[in-house]
Design an enzyme around this catalytic site. Sequence first.
Site, PDB file in Angstrom:
ATOM      1  CG  HIS A  75      -0.422   0.051   2.533  1.00  0.00           C
ATOM      2  ND1 HIS A  75      -0.013   1.225   3.144  1.00  0.00           N
ATOM      3  CD2 HIS A  75      -0.182  -0.925   3.438  1.00  0.00           C
ATOM      4  CE1 HIS A  75       0.431   0.966   4.357  1.00  0.00           C
ATOM      5  NE2 HIS A  75       0.350  -0.339   4.563  1.00  0.00           N
ATOM      6  CG  ASP A  77      -2.230   4.389   2.939  1.00  0.00           C
ATOM      7  OD1 ASP A  77      -1.967   3.301   2.400  1.00  0.00           O
ATOM      8  OD2 ASP A  77      -2.991   4.476   3.923  1.00  0.00           O
ATOM      9  CG  ASP A 114       2.799   0.001   7.970  1.00  0.00           C
ATOM     10  OD1 ASP A 114       2.390  -0.566   6.953  1.00  0.00           O
ATOM     11  OD2 ASP A 114       2.092   0.173   8.989  1.00  0.00           O
ATOM     12  CD  GLU A 144      -3.122  -1.256   5.384  1.00  0.00           C
ATOM     13  OE1 GLU A 144      -3.247  -2.315   6.036  1.00  0.00           O
ATOM     14  OE2 GLU A 144      -2.553  -0.242   5.845  1.00  0.00           O
ATOM     15  CD  GLU A 145      -1.245   1.976   7.692  1.00  0.00           C
ATOM     16  OE1 GLU A 145      -1.983   1.529   8.591  1.00  0.00           O
ATOM     17  OE2 GLU A 145      -0.109   1.535   7.473  1.00  0.00           O
ATOM     18  CG  ASP A 168       1.230  -3.904   4.927  1.00  0.00           C
ATOM     19  OD1 ASP A 168       2.097  -3.217   5.500  1.00  0.00           O
ATOM     20  OD2 ASP A 168       0.004  -3.737   5.099  1.00  0.00           O
ATOM     21  CG  HIS A 459       0.342   2.249  12.906  1.00  0.00           C
ATOM     22  ND1 HIS A 459      -0.828   1.545  13.030  1.00  0.00           N
ATOM     23  CD2 HIS A 459       0.789   2.011  11.643  1.00  0.00           C
ATOM     24  CE1 HIS A 459      -1.083   0.895  11.908  1.00  0.00           C
ATOM     25  NE2 HIS A 459      -0.100   1.164  11.053  1.00  0.00           N
TER      26      HIS A 459
END
Length: 487
Positions: A75, A77, A114, A144-145, A168, A459
């Site tokens: 992904h 983003d 990520d 995705e997030e 991922d 994150h």
Amino acid sequence: MNKSDLKPAVVFEQFAKINAIPRPSKREEKMIEYLVDWGKSRGLDTQVDETGNVIIRKGATKGHENMKTVILQSHMDMVCDKLVDIDFDFATDAIRTKIEGEWLTADGTTLGADDGIGCAIELAILDSTDIEHGPIECVFTRDEETGLTGAMGMKAGFMTGSYLINLDSEDEGQMFVSCAGGRNTTATFSISRHEAAPGAFFLRAQLKGLNGGHSGDDIEKKRANAIKILGRFLFNIIKKYPGKIQLAEFNSGKLHNAIPRDGSFVIAVPNDLKENIKADWNVFATDVEDEYHVTDTHMQWNMESTDAMPVIDETVACRFIYALQAVDNGVYAICQDEALGGMVETSSNIASIRTTTDSIEMLSSQRSNVMSNLDNMCNTIEATFVLAGAEVKHSDGYPAWKMRQKSDITDITVAAYKKLFGKDPIVRGIHAGLECGLFSEKYPEIDMISFGPTLRGVHTPDEKILIPTVQMVWNHLLEILKNIPTK
């Protein structure tokens, strides 16, 4: 180690270019434009679907034309989080990276590995001239997030391969064959405000320095949740001093998929109680630090006077605080399937609280590998807040990815790993959500697996990637591509 020494150079060069491109979730337009221009400039078949997902196709190298097509997927983003004292704009600024020992990290922000490292691996393979492979489809999904909306919006037929390798995952040596489904819940309390009682003294309490982490991968690690801790203190003092505490605001958490690392609230208290409340805060801080003496060793507690402001109606404030005390947070159930190795099956994470002039809004995320228990967990959260008087809504969510009993791509991946490294990889499920769950609904015929280099602190501004594992994943992937069956 210098950045010029990073190996494989072809991957880290692509990663550096990606990290110069702003790509917050739902604002990936610059990344989409970059990928399209990149693919077309190399004469590769490049397409964008109506959702914004990009696919770049590359033909087989000589002698491998009859291999089945492999889809490589990541992904585009990234989660955008930073330390409170860092001056950084994710909409315009390039990520500033630095090397700390064997780790690559960022300067006070999320790193974007990520899943920028997955994108970089795909681009490096597309750009190669000396790698053996059959037909390849490189897929880059958006958003995705914050809801997997890229994968959700992808229509059947966009991808045509037989096997899909999702790049991922965050633990080198672990191959993922199952993931959790998830759903978010929003509870909104309508509030009215009035002036505080005469002679009230206003206190602002702040907690920060928690580790936080991914609300799927890290939920079983008993890390402190800032919202639950601050809610506990408020519950304690409204019980100890009934009718004396007036809540003015409560704010904590930023992202639906992260354990909140910091937060604050403002209360009004009678002037003769302010020192008692400060003493209660200090005792509470000591007790909580002892509870989390392994997982969260850098808690920072602060309570000080602040400016007066309108306070929330006491009845609604109390119901809100009681709901925070009661609501489930953390691990709810462990998987019963022995093949998944005792991983978390079902969990919830109270992710954010926001106070406005006329509302308090709570956001939580629920995950489960068993969809009926996901429903049950969502209902538990809903019941708690409905009983407290809130309006509750659930997102559509995303499905779990069920493990295949017989998977050719898993067999190929395991055999390649054993050949290269002389040991068995760990084959397991993951409690986080992967886009494979959505793909498995739309493309039930595609055989899928997920793996990637080792990341930690995802994150959060502590996000980092273990540099040597990128080379390991790269070598592993190239070995897999050489051993794809023929049609």
